[in-house]
Design an enzyme around this catalytic site. Sequence first.
Site, PDB file in Angstrom:
ATOM      1  N   SER A  44      38.110  40.922  21.975  1.00  0.00           N
ATOM      2  CA  SER A  44      38.949  41.861  22.722  1.00  0.00           C
ATOM      3  C   SER A  44      40.408  41.504  22.504  1.00  0.00           C
ATOM      4  O   SER A  44      40.747  40.364  22.168  1.00  0.00           O
ATOM      5  CB  SER A  44      38.621  41.772  24.214  1.00  0.00           C
ATOM      6  OG  SER A  44      39.609  42.393  25.010  1.00  0.00           O
ATOM      7  N   TYR A  94      38.762  34.865  31.017  1.00  0.00           N
ATOM      8  CA  TYR A  94      38.323  35.963  30.154  1.00  0.00           C
ATOM      9  C   TYR A  94      38.965  35.853  28.776  1.00  0.00           C
ATOM     10  O   TYR A  94      38.291  35.963  27.743  1.00  0.00           O
ATOM     11  CB  TYR A  94      38.674  37.304  30.787  1.00  0.00           C
ATOM     12  CG  TYR A  94      38.310  38.496  29.927  1.00  0.00           C
ATOM     13  CD1 TYR A  94      36.978  38.808  29.668  1.00  0.00           C
ATOM     14  CD2 TYR A  94      39.300  39.311  29.379  1.00  0.00           C
ATOM     15  CE1 TYR A  94      36.636  39.894  28.873  1.00  0.00           C
ATOM     16  CE2 TYR A  94      38.964  40.404  28.591  1.00  0.00           C
ATOM     17  CZ  TYR A  94      37.634  40.679  28.341  1.00  0.00           C
ATOM     18  OH  TYR A  94      37.306  41.754  27.544  1.00  0.00           O
TER      19      TYR A  94
END
Length: 325
Positions: free
Chosen positions: A161, A187
């Site tokens: 990502s 994350y």
Amino acid sequence: MAIADQVPVNSGFPARTDGADVIRDVDLVGKTAIVTGGYSGIGLETVRALANQGARVIVPARSRDKATSALASLSDQVEIGDMDLGDIASVRRFASSVSNSLTRVDLLINNAGIMACPETRVGHGWEAQFGTNHLGHMALALGLMDVLCKATGARVITLSSTGHKLSNIRWDDIQFTKTPYEKWTAYGQSKTANALFANALSRRLKRSGGLAFSVHPGGIFTPLQRHLSIEEQVTLGWLNEDGSPSELAKSGFKTPEQGCSTTLWAATSDKLDGKPGVYCEDCDIAVPTELGSPTARFRGVDAYACDDEAAERLWETSEATLAGN
């Protein structure tokens, strides 16, 4: 597989191409694919596109009931297995079952993931985002290595990502045992780990002709946002106060059908032959992040996510971590 290898190849597909259109002319009859998270969001669209092109698709699921319901229309082409990425024993059982029943696996798509969740521990006290997004998928790939290497040119696609820009690997405290937990940093670290994993795995697949890539699918509204309140998504600029998509989201976000396109391109395009371990976005190899530019936060790949030495260090660290579980 360093930052210098991040050179686009002009795939011919615009960023917002539907995944089904990317592989419309690709014959996958006789191929076997495994897609984690294949019963929700972009994973479901990935499975649908692969199955429609003739692939046999296996979807490991933490909730068999949810997977069965979501995949009902594809039941003739899709099989469901039991697996929880946060439970390494279940990952190994699934991989062993597949390895014992199949002669090869052509595609492994590590699509599942969690984002910005409250502090949670899995495995032997591992931070959940690192444990699920990275360690679970690494254990799966290791368990399937024999059948991946028996395929002709297997490909492993791991979803990273643009969130990787939030954090490099926190080498001194990967599991947040020494410092306070911060969900976005955690994350970001897990998404950097996904990119470095593909880099390192590509070297281990080389002898068999296999390839591994990491992919940024783009901004998409999916259940991945389930841990974020409306207020937080408003602050991020994704939603308006009434919960509707913001102008930023309308202009920049993709649909789930478009969100699976880079995954499917990386899984099938011959333009990636001889380019192992690269990070892809918008149906192409991503450019290096242009530091200081207005697009630096959401476009391109940071150098630390493409570093061979870091990839090998993470592989060794992760192998040791998994060996203790």
